[in-house]
Design a protein around this motif. Sequence first.
Motif, PDB file in Angstrom:
ATOM      1  N   LYS A 285      55.813  -2.551  55.856  1.00  0.00           N
ATOM      2  CA  LYS A 285      56.273  -1.056  56.579  1.00  0.00           C
ATOM      3  C   LYS A 285      56.059   0.046  55.851  1.00  0.00           C
ATOM      4  CE  LYS A 285      61.006  -0.247  57.724  1.00  0.00           C
ATOM      5  NZ  LYS A 285      61.324  -1.407  56.549  1.00  0.00           N
ATOM      6  N   VAL A 286      55.491   0.375  56.280  1.00  0.00           N
ATOM      7  CA  VAL A 286      54.053   1.902  56.063  1.00  0.00           C
ATOM      8  C   VAL A 286      54.399   2.764  55.713  1.00  0.00           C
ATOM      9  CG1 VAL A 286      51.883   1.211  56.811  1.00  0.00           C
ATOM     10  CG2 VAL A 286      52.776   2.282  58.582  1.00  0.00           C
ATOM     11  N   MET A 287      54.312   4.163  55.377  1.00  0.00           N
ATOM     12  CA  MET A 287      54.704   5.344  55.894  1.00  0.00           C
ATOM     13  C   MET A 287      54.185   5.991  56.553  1.00  0.00           C
ATOM     14  SD  MET A 287      58.061   5.041  53.297  1.00  0.00           S
ATOM     15  CE  MET A 287      58.317   6.837  53.748  1.00  0.00           C
ATOM     16  N   LEU A 288      54.742   7.278  57.507  1.00  0.00           N
ATOM     17  CA  LEU A 288      54.338   7.702  58.778  1.00  0.00           C
ATOM     18  C   LEU A 288      54.757   9.453  58.881  1.00  0.00           C
ATOM     19  CD1 LEU A 288      54.903   5.273  61.803  1.00  0.00           C
ATOM     20  CD2 LEU A 288      52.942   5.696  60.205  1.00  0.00           C
ATOM     21  N   PRO A 289      54.222  10.174  58.405  1.00  0.00           N
ATOM     22  CA  PRO A 289      55.045  11.504  58.453  1.00  0.00           C
ATOM     23  C   PRO A 289      54.959  12.348  59.743  1.00  0.00           C
ATOM     24  CG  PRO A 289      52.280  11.517  58.399  1.00  0.00           C
ATOM     25  CD  PRO A 289      52.524   9.886  58.421  1.00  0.00           C
ATOM     26  N   VAL A 290      56.274  12.335  59.962  1.00  0.00           N
ATOM     27  CA  VAL A 290      56.273  12.531  60.830  1.00  0.00           C
ATOM     28  C   VAL A 290      55.979  14.591  60.944  1.00  0.00           C
ATOM     29  CG1 VAL A 290      58.638  13.136  62.491  1.00  0.00           C
ATOM     30  CG2 VAL A 290      58.225  10.892  61.549  1.00  0.00           C
ATOM     31  N   GLY A 291      56.188  14.701  62.322  1.00  0.00           N
ATOM     32  CA  GLY A 291      55.694  16.357  62.425  1.00  0.00           C
ATOM     33  C   GLY A 291      54.296  16.729  61.320  1.00  0.00           C
ATOM     34  N   GLN A 292      53.701  15.923  60.735  1.00  0.00           N
ATOM     35  CA  GLN A 292      52.620  16.255  60.375  1.00  0.00           C
ATOM     36  C   GLN A 292      51.337  16.227  61.897  1.00  0.00           C
ATOM     37  OE1 GLN A 292      50.963  15.525  56.422  1.00  0.00           O
ATOM     38  NE2 GLN A 292      52.838  15.207  55.777  1.00  0.00           N
ATOM     39  N   LYS A 293      50.269  17.124  61.377  1.00  0.00           N
ATOM     40  CA  LYS A 293      48.966  16.766  61.882  1.00  0.00           C
ATOM     41  C   LYS A 293      47.892  15.723  61.890  1.00  0.00           C
ATOM     42  CE  LYS A 293      49.001  20.043  65.107  1.00  0.00           C
ATOM     43  NZ  LYS A 293      48.796  20.502  66.625  1.00  0.00           N
ATOM     44  N   VAL A 294      47.409  15.032  62.102  1.00  0.00           N
ATOM     45  CA  VAL A 294      47.071  13.097  61.695  1.00  0.00           C
ATOM     46  C   VAL A 294      45.417  12.881  62.886  1.00  0.00           C
ATOM     47  CG1 VAL A 294      49.037  12.017  61.585  1.00  0.00           C
ATOM     48  CG2 VAL A 294      48.420  11.545  63.824  1.00  0.00           C
ATOM     49  N   GLU A 295      45.163  12.173  62.445  1.00  0.00           N
ATOM     50  CA  GLU A 295      43.808  11.226  63.043  1.00  0.00           C
ATOM     51  C   GLU A 295      44.114  10.205  63.711  1.00  0.00           C
ATOM     52  OE1 GLU A 295      38.835  11.473  63.402  1.00  0.00           O
ATOM     53  OE2 GLU A 295      40.393  12.526  61.985  1.00  0.00           O
ATOM     54  N   LEU A 296      44.385   9.581  64.407  1.00  0.00           N
ATOM     55  CA  LEU A 296      43.900   7.962  64.946  1.00  0.00           C
ATOM     56  C   LEU A 296      42.914   7.666  65.153  1.00  0.00           C
ATOM     57  CD1 LEU A 296      45.743   5.720  65.452  1.00  0.00           C
ATOM     58  CD2 LEU A 296      45.868   6.313  68.065  1.00  0.00           C
ATOM     59  N   LEU A 297      41.926   6.584  64.843  1.00  0.00           N
ATOM     60  CA  LEU A 297      41.035   5.877  65.289  1.00  0.00           C
ATOM     61  C   LEU A 297      41.505   3.984  65.188  1.00  0.00           C
ATOM     62  CD1 LEU A 297      37.633   5.901  65.939  1.00  0.00           C
ATOM     63  CD2 LEU A 297      37.817   5.561  62.899  1.00  0.00           C
ATOM     64  N   VAL A 298      40.602   3.904  66.320  1.00  0.00           N
ATOM     65  CA  VAL A 298      41.187   2.589  66.710  1.00  0.00           C
ATOM     66  C   VAL A 298      39.215   1.851  67.195  1.00  0.00           C
ATOM     67  CG1 VAL A 298      41.983   0.243  68.166  1.00  0.00           C
ATOM     68  CG2 VAL A 298      43.319   3.048  68.005  1.00  0.00           C
ATOM     69  N   GLN A 299      38.419   1.330  66.051  1.00  0.00           N
ATOM     70  CA  GLN A 299      37.174   0.669  66.880  1.00  0.00           C
ATOM     71  C   GLN A 299      37.552  -0.743  66.364  1.00  0.00           C
ATOM     72  OE1 GLN A 299      33.996   2.169  63.943  1.00  0.00           O
ATOM     73  NE2 GLN A 299      33.102   2.723  65.353  1.00  0.00           N
TER      74      GLN A 299
END
Length: 308
Positions: A285-299
Motif C-alpha cells: 500500500k502506497v501513501m497518497l496525498p488527498v487534496g494535494q496537486k499532483v501530476e500523473l504520467l503513464v508511459q
Amino acid sequence: MSHIYIYSPSSAVRDKAAFKRGVKRLQTLGHAVELDTDALSSAMRFAGDDATRIAAVTRAAASGADVALTSRGGYGLTRILKDLPYKAIAKSIERGTQFAGLSDFTALQCALLAKTGAATWAGPAVIEDFGCEGIPDDIMEACFDDMACGQGEGTGWTVPITDARYLQARSKTGDLRVRDATLWGGNLTVLCSLVGTPWMPEIKGGILFLEDVNEHPYRIERQLTQLINAGILGRQKAVVLGAFNRYKASPHDKGYKLQTVVDWVRTQVKTPVITGLPFGHVPTKVMLPVGQKVELLVQDRQALVFWG
C-alpha cells in the motif's frame, strides 16, 4: 523518528493482539507512539459512542504529533461528520500533523477537504497493516516512513497490459499525462455515501482514485454508475482504480467480472480510467496525498504520480 498519535474514530478494536502488534511494530521502526485514551473503547460496534469518537478526533488534532493514525476503519465516521472540529484539524495540519488512514477514514478526508481544503494522507491503519501476522509489507512501511519524515515525492506502478492497449486506442502515443490536478478519493462505498451532502468535495479536473473491499463487481459497477450519473467521473481528468478484493464470484455471473466493470465504465465517460494502483485493503500500500496537486504520467506500462 516520528511522534505518532493513534486514535479510533470508527469501529471498535476487537483484535487486541493485532493492535498490540501494530503498536510494537511502529515502536520497533523507531517511532514514538502515543495512544488516545479511548483508542480501545467500545460501544456496540463503534469505538465508543459518537461523543467519545468526536472527542478522540479533537484530541488527535490537539496532540501536536507528527502523524495522527487511525487504529482501523470499519464504520462510524459518517455518523459524526456534522460535529467534527474541521477548523482545529486544518490548523493542526498547518502546524505539521499529518492525518492518515483508509477505508472509513475516507469520510473524514473528503469532509475536511470540502470544508477547509486541508490535505490528508490515504495510507495504512494500525491493525490491518502494522498489526498483521507475520512481517508487514516493506513497501508499505517505506512509503509510510517517507511520509512521516516529509520525504515522499511520488509513487509508481506497472499498469496491466489491458490498460496499455486501452490507452493506445485513445491516442497515437498511448501515453497519458495529467498536470496540476487535485488528487482525491478513497473508498468507493464511503465516497458514494457522501454524494449529495455538504461533505462531498466539488472537485473538477481532479484525479479520482478509488478502492473497495468485500464488494462484488456488480456492486462496484452500481456505485460507479452513481458517480457517473452524478457527473462526478466525467468532471475528472483521470480516474485511477486501486484494489477491489475479498469478494466471491457467483455462478450467476456467467463471465461477468471486475474487468467487465472497468471495460463498461470506459465506454460511459471520456475521462481516462486506469487500474493497478497499489492501494486499498492489500498489504502493498502506497501513501497518497488527498487534496494535494499532483501530476500523473503513464508511459508504456509505467504509471507515476508526482507531488514532490
